[in-house]
Scaffold this motif. Sequence first.
Motif, short mmCIF file in Angstrom:
data_model
loop_
_atom_site.label_atom_id
_atom_site.label_comp_id
_atom_site.label_asym_id
_atom_site.label_seq_id
_atom_site.Cartn_x
_atom_site.Cartn_y
_atom_site.Cartn_z
N UNK A 75 1.01 7.79 -10.91
CA UNK A 75 0.24 6.93 -11.82
C UNK A 75 0.61 7.19 -13.28
N UNK A 76 0.88 8.44 -13.61
CA UNK A 76 1.31 8.77 -14.98
C UNK A 76 2.62 8.08 -15.33
N UNK A 77 3.57 8.13 -14.41
CA UNK A 77 4.89 7.51 -14.64
C UNK A 77 4.74 5.99 -14.77
N UNK A 78 3.96 5.40 -13.89
CA UNK A 78 3.79 3.94 -13.92
C UNK A 78 3.09 3.50 -15.21
N UNK A 79 2.07 4.26 -15.62
CA UNK A 79 1.38 3.91 -16.87
C UNK A 79 2.30 4.07 -18.07
N UNK B 293 0.84 -1.20 0.00
CA UNK B 293 0.00 0.00 0.00
C UNK B 293 0.88 1.26 0.00
N UNK B 294 0.65 2.10 -1.01
CA UNK B 294 1.37 3.37 -1.15
C UNK B 294 0.35 4.48 -0.93
N UNK C 220 0.94 -3.62 -6.25
CA UNK C 220 0.85 -2.32 -5.56
C UNK C 220 -0.55 -1.73 -5.67
N UNK C 221 -0.92 -0.96 -4.64
CA UNK C 221 -2.07 -0.07 -4.75
C UNK C 221 -1.61 1.31 -4.29
N UNK C 222 -1.92 2.33 -5.10
CA UNK C 222 -1.57 3.72 -4.80
C UNK C 222 -2.84 4.44 -4.40
#
Length: 450
Positions: A122-126, A105-106, A155-157
């Motif tokens: 989320x942008x970077x991960x996508x 959990x992040x 992971x969950x952000x």
Amino acid sequence: MNIHFIAIGGSAMHNLAIALYQKGYQITGSDDTIHNPSKSRLEKYGLLPKEFGWFPEKITTDLDGVILGMHAKIDNPELLKAQQLGLKIYSYPEFLYQQSKDKTRVVIGGSHGKTTITAMILHVLKYHNIAVDYMVGGQIEGFDTMVHLTKENEFIVLEGDEYLSSPIDRRPKFHLYKPNIALLSGIAWDHINVFPTFENYVEQFAIFTDSLTNGGIMVYNQEDEILKGVVESSKHPIKKYPYTTPDYFIDNGITYLSTAEGDLPLEIFGKHNLQNLAGAKWVCQHMGVDEDYFYEAIASFKGVDKRLEKIAENDSTVVFKDFAHSPSKVAATTAAVKNQYSDRTLLACLELHTYSSLNTEFLSQYKGALDKADKAVVYYSPHAVAIKQLETVSKEQIAKAFQRDDLLIYTNPEAFKAFLFSQNLQNTALLLMSSGDYGGLDFEEIKKLI
């Protein structure tokens, strides 16, 4: 599982409902009113209630759980029926924790910037095709929903809001997530209706810091002295990673980040956004994204809907809409736009709309918040003050709070609109800050001003 949502129309609630539906759950819900975009999005997935209102007959022992939204009251008929039947009643943060107990959990928290930082991550991960679960409080380009849940992602952000979890669970939302990795962006007093003193508000961040799993990672903004004191005084066995504003410069209206690989042009601007970027980089590195990969991806990040959102521009004029309402956010956003467009007149308009901003005891916190603007305007609705059952606010109190002699103050939406449309916006940056709409201002019309 069979889950019922009480107050399904909320921004977080309807996104969670859609995410669970996509995961294969049976979903029902109720609300007394639902507006767009929630209404059309629920309708798209067949989840819009057939009629508005509360229907205790929907609450049966066939339900595996009930998720209760903040919009519902403690005497809500469906809530009372669920309590009578002894059903499990969750707040949405509590349910999100149940969905993520076996994941890393992040959690991104702080009085300001948490939506933007979560969106950056989320942008970077996508960009690098790294699949994660998430919950974010704003609409992000390239993401259909604000909540995404799976069985398989590691992971969950989560955006960690400090506001209350539900009408019957008075704990701040971010106390429920028990993060493995956390970030705090800063502490600036907010939600005065729930946290009546600054000390009480700060205490929530200390509790959050101590809620990390043992050996967990805390990334924090070292330039915020209050936050620095909270994190560094914690005796909890966690790893602490401070961050500061990275080196940058502005050239011809573009912000460049100074990196080991050279100067990187960004789509975003403002010192607060550069701080957000530094924090997001640390979190991404702890999630396995190397620094150079982070920079490659972040260069194309354009921001979050309503967060310093550019809605119109020509050769001599630019117009921004921003969600800023708390004093620290107003000051940071105003300074960012003035620094970015230093050769233009900055016309900054602020609507006092939230419970805190319209509270006479809190108003003094706005001292200096609009000082960076060349022209400053405050709009507020006496009707909104009455609805919130607050003490009457006078124009004199507003002027005294901001301590700016040339401050223009409007209480009539038509008068404010007339002022706005009478302005010559040549060589101007227009900044519209509010979590409301200035009593019905059509932002599409604003675009025609330039």
